[in-house]
Write an enzyme that holds these catalytic residues in place. Structure first.
Site, PDB file in Angstrom:
ATOM      1  N   SER A 199       0.825  -1.209   0.000  1.00 45.35           N
ATOM      2  CA  SER A 199       0.000   0.000   0.000  1.00 45.35           C
ATOM      3  C   SER A 199       0.859   1.259   0.000  1.00 45.35           C
ATOM      4  CB  SER A 199      -0.925  -0.009   1.221  1.00 45.35           C
ATOM      5  OG  SER A 199      -1.772   1.122   1.226  1.00 45.35           O
TER       6      SER A 199
ATOM      7  N   LEU B  64       2.002   1.931  -3.486  1.00 47.79           N
ATOM      8  CA  LEU B  64       0.935   2.523  -4.295  1.00 47.79           C
ATOM      9  C   LEU B  64       0.704   3.984  -3.926  1.00 47.79           C
ATOM     10  CD1 LEU B  64      -1.733  -0.341  -4.448  1.00 47.79           C
ATOM     11  CD2 LEU B  64       0.058   0.210  -6.090  1.00 47.79           C
ATOM     12  N   HIS B  65       0.753   4.303  -2.641  1.00 52.13           N
ATOM     13  CA  HIS B  65       0.563   5.699  -2.220  1.00 52.13           C
ATOM     14  C   HIS B  65       1.667   6.599  -2.762  1.00 52.13           C
ATOM     15  CE1 HIS B  65      -2.553   4.286   0.533  1.00 52.13           C
ATOM     16  NE2 HIS B  65      -2.847   5.546   0.776  1.00 52.13           N
ATOM     17  N   GLU B  66       2.889   6.100  -2.778  1.00 53.61           N
ATOM     18  CA  GLU B  66       3.989   6.904  -3.324  1.00 53.61           C
ATOM     19  C   GLU B  66       3.802   7.115  -4.820  1.00 53.61           C
ATOM     20  OE1 GLU B  66       6.956   9.412  -2.850  1.00 53.61           O
ATOM     21  OE2 GLU B  66       6.230   8.191  -1.172  1.00 53.61           O
TER      22      GLU B  66
END
Length: 417
Positions: A333, A336-338
């Site tokens: 996660s 993905l956030h980065e």
């Protein structure tokens, strides 16, 4: 944000809303539209791969029947054949999905300047990537149950309404593409009634109105606070930075709540109504979360279901501990956030990634509060969640990425020059 703060903001800054002041370059719009059109083509490639896999599975089953040999006669040979085929299919799916994400990431980072257009393009590519992965993993399980019907299976009975390989059709995949879910199923619960177009219009109007509110609040209230924080970050004035973060936390929370309602209550419900998608529990009462872990399980159900179905449960099923599986979920996660934050802002700082990784110790610390007898533990856990959510999380991350953006393109870079 009360009336006094609104008046104070107006007296200090005037009206900051300016449509023509946004740097919407023609190249950004054209590339964003191109990516939006081309990225879903990778789902069609995933369908072609699964179509070939289905034909191979039907051929294998037919050969077994013609030879009058049950799969249990030589289970190791059949199992090795299935694994070898799956490795080939997995490589094909992996190359297809990764190529989709790599092309989008490269284009957004190097050629799309406007962060909003870049963010929309990046989120769209990540959604298609996750859907492609779920499509591949679920069809693998269905194919295994199809070839080994004598082995115990966890395939739900409802899937018998569209058994493998009859589910591998363009129509079935097209529904999954537009359905408000990230987890593929051959069949979904459908609402029995016809589409309520008035409901769709109301939810669409809500999403549009909240989108406008977010733009106005960002330009009028968030942007001045962010700009006034640049000199504090340059001089590393810790006390002033903390004051800026606390001041930014109010408008940041308002904008986030508006965005949450616009997406999960308005947009997804409108899409679900058009698709007659009956499972509409996109979130539960995350605001009452008695622990940090409860928040991550309740605020974004589509992502939570994907992580649990395709990462957490398979790892636990293979003998790994729940703690290790949770760590893998948050590492994934964080990645993905980065991608969603660092790539559109052209600054891979790792702040979004670390923000997700830091959630792990906070989850372990607040987990006992969730099961504590009485209300005190749950109230304390809820307070810890809101403090970390409002002060430590989003405002600080927004401040750091804004500073990095200004350092690359704005006033900070000009000051350095």
């Amino acid at each position: 944000m009360n009336l006094r703060l609104v008046v104070e903001n107006f007296m200090k800054y005037g009206v900051l809303i300016c449509i023509g002041c946004h740097d919407y370059r023609q190249q950004d719009i054209l590339l964003g539209a191109f990516l939006y059109a081309i990225v879903p083509c990778h789902l069609f490639v995933a369908y072609i791969i699964e179509l070939g896999a289905a034909q191979h599975a039907k051929g294998a089953l037919g050969r077994l029947k013609r030879s009058d040999s049950a799969p249990t006669d030589d289970p190791f040979r059949v199992s090795r054949s299935f694994q070898a085929t799956w490795y080939t299919i997995a490589w094909a799916h992996g190359i297809n999905a990764t190529f989709c994400l790599l092309v989008t990431t490269y284009t957004v980072y190097h050629h799309i300047h406007h962060p909003l257009i870049g963010t929309i393009s990046q989120i769209h590519a990540i959604i298609v990537w996750l859907k492609s992965c779920s499509y591949a993993f679920t069809n693998r399980d269905l194919r295994h149950a199809y070839l080994f019907p004598q082995t115990p299976s966890t395939i739900p009975d409802t899937y018998s309404r569209c058994p493998y390989p009859l589910n591998v059709t363009v129509r079935n995949l097209a529904y999954f593409w537009w359905a408000p879910t990230l987890v593929y199923q051959p069949v979904y619960p459908r609402s029995p009634s016809s589409i309520r177009w008035l409901f769709v219009a109301k939810r669409s109007a809500e999403a549009f109105g909240l989108g406008m509110f977010i733009w106005l609040a960002s330009a009028q209230y968030a942007a001045p606070v962010l700009r006034n924080s640049l000199d504090k970050l340059q001089t590393l004035a810790v006390a002033s930075i903390l004051e800026r973060v606390m001041k930014l936390s109010t408008i940041s929370l308002v904008i986030w709540l508006a965005g949450f309602f616009a997406v999960f209550q308005s947009a997804l419900n409108a899409l679900a109504e058009v698709m007659r998608f009956a499972d509409r529990q996109f979130y539960t009462d995350w605001w009452n979360s008695p622990s940090v872990g409860a928040y991550w399980r309740t605020w974004n159900k589509p992502v939570y279901h994907f992580m649990r179905r395709h990462i957490y449960s398979p790892l636990v099923g293979r003998g790994f501990s729940g703690h290790f599986a949770s760590a893998m979920v948050f590492l994934f996660s964080g990645f993905l956030h980065e991608l969603m934050v660092g790539v559109p802002t052209h600054n891979i700082l790792g702040v979004a990634f670390l923000g997700m990784v830091v959630q792990l110790p906070m989850i372990y610390v607040t987990a006992p509060l969730e099961t504590m007898q009485g209300l005190n533990g749950r109230v304390l856990g809820n307070c810890i969640f809101w403090i970390s959510f409002c002060l430590v999380g989003q405002p600080l991350a927004a401040l750091l990425y804004f500073f990095a953006w200004q350092g690359k393109y704005g006033s900070v870079s000009r000051a350095k020059a």
